[in-house]
Design a protein around this motif. Structure first.
Motif, PDB file in Angstrom:
ATOM      1  N   VAL A 193       0.877  -1.225  -0.082  1.00 14.18           N
ATOM      2  CA  VAL A 193       0.111   0.029  -0.026  1.00 14.18           C
ATOM      3  C   VAL A 193       0.992   1.349   0.020  1.00 14.18           C
ATOM      4  O   VAL A 193       1.878   1.330   0.817  1.00 14.18           O
ATOM      5  CB  VAL A 193      -1.006  -0.144   1.246  1.00 14.18           C
ATOM      6  CG1 VAL A 193      -1.682   1.118   1.404  1.00 14.18           C
ATOM      7  CG2 VAL A 193      -1.851  -1.323   1.092  1.00 14.18           C
ATOM      8  N   PRO A 194       0.534   2.190  -0.866  1.00 13.98           N
ATOM      9  CA  PRO A 194       1.268   3.434  -0.808  1.00 13.98           C
ATOM     10  C   PRO A 194       1.353   4.089   0.488  1.00 13.98           C
ATOM     11  O   PRO A 194       0.633   3.802   1.323  1.00 13.98           O
ATOM     12  CB  PRO A 194       0.764   4.327  -1.872  1.00 13.98           C
ATOM     13  CG  PRO A 194      -0.311   3.533  -2.665  1.00 13.98           C
ATOM     14  CD  PRO A 194      -0.498   2.231  -1.877  1.00 13.98           C
ATOM     15  N   PHE A 195       2.183   4.963   0.743  1.00 18.28           N
ATOM     16  CA  PHE A 195       2.121   5.867   1.918  1.00 18.28           C
ATOM     17  C   PHE A 195       0.991   5.928   2.515  1.00 18.28           C
ATOM     18  O   PHE A 195       0.136   6.451   1.836  1.00 18.28           O
ATOM     19  CB  PHE A 195       2.969   7.318   1.750  1.00 18.28           C
ATOM     20  CG  PHE A 195       3.532   7.829   3.128  1.00 18.28           C
ATOM     21  CD1 PHE A 195       4.631   7.627   3.529  1.00 18.28           C
ATOM     22  CD2 PHE A 195       2.636   8.512   3.739  1.00 18.28           C
ATOM     23  CE1 PHE A 195       5.026   8.176   4.721  1.00 18.28           C
ATOM     24  CE2 PHE A 195       3.122   9.248   4.679  1.00 18.28           C
ATOM     25  CZ  PHE A 195       4.231   9.060   5.552  1.00 18.28           C
ATOM     26  N   PHE A 196       0.807   5.683   3.841  1.00 20.82           N
ATOM     27  CA  PHE A 196      -0.488   5.530   4.654  1.00 20.82           C
ATOM     28  C   PHE A 196      -0.257   6.376   6.090  1.00 20.82           C
ATOM     29  O   PHE A 196       1.016   6.275   6.616  1.00 20.82           O
ATOM     30  CB  PHE A 196      -0.975   4.258   4.652  1.00 20.82           C
ATOM     31  CG  PHE A 196      -0.102   3.253   5.463  1.00 20.82           C
ATOM     32  CD1 PHE A 196      -0.205   3.201   6.779  1.00 20.82           C
ATOM     33  CD2 PHE A 196       0.697   2.405   4.748  1.00 20.82           C
ATOM     34  CE1 PHE A 196       0.618   2.170   7.364  1.00 20.82           C
ATOM     35  CE2 PHE A 196       1.510   1.424   5.289  1.00 20.82           C
ATOM     36  CZ  PHE A 196       1.535   1.340   6.707  1.00 20.82           C
ATOM     37  N   SER A 197      -1.314   6.791   6.395  1.00 21.84           N
ATOM     38  CA  SER A 197      -1.733   7.169   7.794  1.00 21.84           C
ATOM     39  C   SER A 197      -2.634   5.994   8.620  1.00 21.84           C
ATOM     40  O   SER A 197      -3.612   6.054   8.230  1.00 21.84           O
ATOM     41  CB  SER A 197      -2.120   8.580   7.822  1.00 21.84           C
ATOM     42  OG  SER A 197      -2.168   8.951   9.251  1.00 21.84           O
ATOM     43  N   LEU A 198      -2.042   5.631   9.604  1.00 28.26           N
ATOM     44  CA  LEU A 198      -2.925   4.739  10.326  1.00 28.26           C
ATOM     45  C   LEU A 198      -3.040   5.178  11.758  1.00 28.26           C
ATOM     46  O   LEU A 198      -2.112   5.527  12.371  1.00 28.26           O
ATOM     47  CB  LEU A 198      -2.297   3.388  10.087  1.00 28.26           C
ATOM     48  CG  LEU A 198      -2.917   2.192  10.755  1.00 28.26           C
ATOM     49  CD1 LEU A 198      -4.404   1.674  10.376  1.00 28.26           C
ATOM     50  CD2 LEU A 198      -2.210   0.730  10.837  1.00 28.26           C
ATOM     51  N   LYS A 199      -4.299   5.190  12.135  1.00 27.76           N
ATOM     52  CA  LYS A 199      -4.560   5.572  13.599  1.00 27.76           C
ATOM     53  C   LYS A 199      -4.990   4.265  14.238  1.00 27.76           C
ATOM     54  O   LYS A 199      -6.114   3.690  13.971  1.00 27.76           O
ATOM     55  CB  LYS A 199      -5.458   6.518  13.724  1.00 27.76           C
ATOM     56  CG  LYS A 199      -5.715   7.207  15.221  1.00 27.76           C
ATOM     57  CD  LYS A 199      -6.733   8.238  15.207  1.00 27.76           C
ATOM     58  CE  LYS A 199      -7.179   8.934  16.606  1.00 27.76           C
ATOM     59  NZ  LYS A 199      -7.876  10.022  16.449  1.00 27.76           N
ATOM     60  N   LEU A 200      -4.474   3.970  15.310  1.00 31.66           N
ATOM     61  CA  LEU A 200      -4.833   2.829  16.259  1.00 31.66           C
ATOM     62  C   LEU A 200      -5.147   3.398  17.492  1.00 31.66           C
ATOM     63  O   LEU A 200      -4.272   3.920  18.209  1.00 31.66           O
ATOM     64  CB  LEU A 200      -3.717   1.655  16.214  1.00 31.66           C
ATOM     65  CG  LEU A 200      -3.159   1.181  14.907  1.00 31.66           C
ATOM     66  CD1 LEU A 200      -2.121   0.507  15.067  1.00 31.66           C
ATOM     67  CD2 LEU A 200      -4.456   0.399  14.113  1.00 31.66           C
ATOM     68  N   VAL A 201      -6.355   2.703  18.046  1.00 34.88           N
ATOM     69  CA  VAL A 201      -6.733   3.247  19.534  1.00 34.88           C
ATOM     70  C   VAL A 201      -7.104   2.067  20.438  1.00 34.88           C
ATOM     71  O   VAL A 201      -7.779   1.105  19.946  1.00 34.88           O
ATOM     72  CB  VAL A 201      -8.235   4.053  19.382  1.00 34.88           C
ATOM     73  CG1 VAL A 201      -8.510   4.551  20.684  1.00 34.88           C
ATOM     74  CG2 VAL A 201      -8.026   5.288  18.451  1.00 34.88           C
ATOM     75  N   TYR A 202      -6.137   1.973  21.395  1.00 35.20           N
ATOM     76  CA  TYR A 202      -6.149   0.833  22.432  1.00 35.20           C
ATOM     77  C   TYR A 202      -6.987   1.175  23.563  1.00 35.20           C
ATOM     78  O   TYR A 202      -6.849   2.489  24.271  1.00 35.20           O
ATOM     79  CB  TYR A 202      -4.711   0.429  22.708  1.00 35.20           C
ATOM     80  CG  TYR A 202      -4.137  -0.252  21.665  1.00 35.20           C
ATOM     81  CD1 TYR A 202      -4.242  -1.610  21.670  1.00 35.20           C
ATOM     82  CD2 TYR A 202      -3.620   0.214  20.389  1.00 35.20           C
ATOM     83  CE1 TYR A 202      -3.684  -2.504  20.750  1.00 35.20           C
ATOM     84  CE2 TYR A 202      -2.873  -0.331  19.701  1.00 35.20           C
ATOM     85  CZ  TYR A 202      -3.028  -1.992  19.582  1.00 35.20           C
ATOM     86  OH  TYR A 202      -2.541  -2.538  18.516  1.00 35.20           O
ATOM     87  N   LYS A 203      -7.671   0.472  24.194  1.00 33.41           N
ATOM     88  CA  LYS A 203      -7.998   0.684  25.481  1.00 33.41           C
ATOM     89  C   LYS A 203      -7.730  -0.662  26.377  1.00 33.41           C
ATOM     90  O   LYS A 203      -8.309  -1.771  25.742  1.00 33.41           O
ATOM     91  CB  LYS A 203      -9.545   0.974  25.561  1.00 33.41           C
ATOM     92  CG  LYS A 203     -10.121   1.195  26.876  1.00 33.41           C
ATOM     93  CD  LYS A 203     -11.661   1.960  26.795  1.00 33.41           C
ATOM     94  CE  LYS A 203     -11.961   2.133  28.328  1.00 33.41           C
ATOM     95  NZ  LYS A 203     -12.888   3.074  28.066  1.00 33.41           N
ATOM     96  N   ASN A 204      -7.098  -0.536  27.444  1.00 33.13           N
ATOM     97  CA  ASN A 204      -6.970  -1.642  28.427  1.00 33.13           C
ATOM     98  C   ASN A 204      -6.178  -2.671  27.696  1.00 33.13           C
ATOM     99  O   ASN A 204      -6.188  -3.906  27.694  1.00 33.13           O
ATOM    100  CB  ASN A 204      -8.213  -2.173  28.890  1.00 33.13           C
ATOM    101  CG  ASN A 204      -8.798  -1.349  29.886  1.00 33.13           C
ATOM    102  OD1 ASN A 204      -8.379  -0.419  30.768  1.00 33.13           O
ATOM    103  ND2 ASN A 204     -10.240  -1.186  29.852  1.00 33.13           N
ATOM    104  N   GLY A 205      -5.396  -2.408  26.740  1.00 33.12           N
ATOM    105  CA  GLY A 205      -4.343  -3.192  26.047  1.00 33.12           C
ATOM    106  C   GLY A 205      -5.114  -3.680  24.570  1.00 33.12           C
ATOM    107  O   GLY A 205      -4.656  -4.621  24.227  1.00 33.12           O
ATOM    108  N   GLN A 206      -6.426  -3.480  24.467  1.00 33.58           N
ATOM    109  CA  GLN A 206      -7.062  -4.028  23.486  1.00 33.58           C
ATOM    110  C   GLN A 206      -7.486  -2.935  22.301  1.00 33.58           C
ATOM    111  O   GLN A 206      -7.927  -1.882  22.494  1.00 33.58           O
ATOM    112  CB  GLN A 206      -8.324  -4.635  23.905  1.00 33.58           C
ATOM    113  CG  GLN A 206      -8.194  -5.675  24.995  1.00 33.58           C
ATOM    114  CD  GLN A 206      -7.783  -6.828  24.476  1.00 33.58           C
ATOM    115  OE1 GLN A 206      -7.891  -7.303  23.310  1.00 33.58           O
ATOM    116  NE2 GLN A 206      -6.711  -7.434  25.141  1.00 33.58           N
TER     117      GLN A 206
END
Length: 156
Positions: A132-145
């Motif tokens: 995949v070409p250059f990307f922005s990924l946002k990952l949101v975790y709560k209590n390690g999940q």
């Protein structure tokens, strides 16, 4: 809380990535996880400075050529926001040395998904595999999940 800037690199050779099994560092949020090679920026470092230094420190390898693949934003309820600069590399020199943070191992790319990984890492590793070409990924975790993920601003 102050945000953190980091780098992470997946070094490739013979259809394998050099993976770090984090087992030795005390109070390690990544304990027992398998991750790429990288770490936190030091004072006045650029992303590339950090990348090159961290790879050398953790593996003994010198990167010759590398690709900036994306930005991964980690949001967590118990850690400051982290902005990770994600790279891949298949052109390097040197011999892999021991790492003080765990064991380094060349793992076939098709088997990485079977390792103990963060859920979000599986997402960006899939993006890397699919080129995949250059990307922005946002990952949101709560209590390690992992509770939310957005690719280029769109929920996935």
């Amino acid at each position: 809380m102050k945000s953190q800037l980091t780098t992470l690199c997946y070094i490739e050779k013979d259809n394998c990535y050099l993976m770090l099994h984090r087992t030795t560092k005390e109070n390690d949020e990544n304990h027992d996880k398998w991750i790429g090679i990288g770490g936190h920026f030091e004072f006045q470092e650029s992303p590339e400075d950090c990348l090159i230094r961290e790879v050398k420190e953790e593996t003994g390898l010198d990167l010759i050529d590398y690709d900036f693949r994306g930005i991964v934003t980690f949001i967590s309820d118990d850690h400051p926001a982290e902005y990770m600069h994600l790279y891949t590399c298949n052109h390097f020199k040197g011999t892999v040395t021991e790492c003080q943070e765990g064991q380094l191992e060349w793992v076939p790319i098709e088997k990485i998904c079977f390792l103990e990984l963060w859920e979000g890492d599986k997402i960006f590793l899939d993006l890397l595999t699919k080129n995949v070409p250059f990307f922005s990924l946002k990952l949101v975790y709560k209590n390690g999940q992992l509770i939310d993920s957005l690719l280029n601003g769109i929920k996935i």
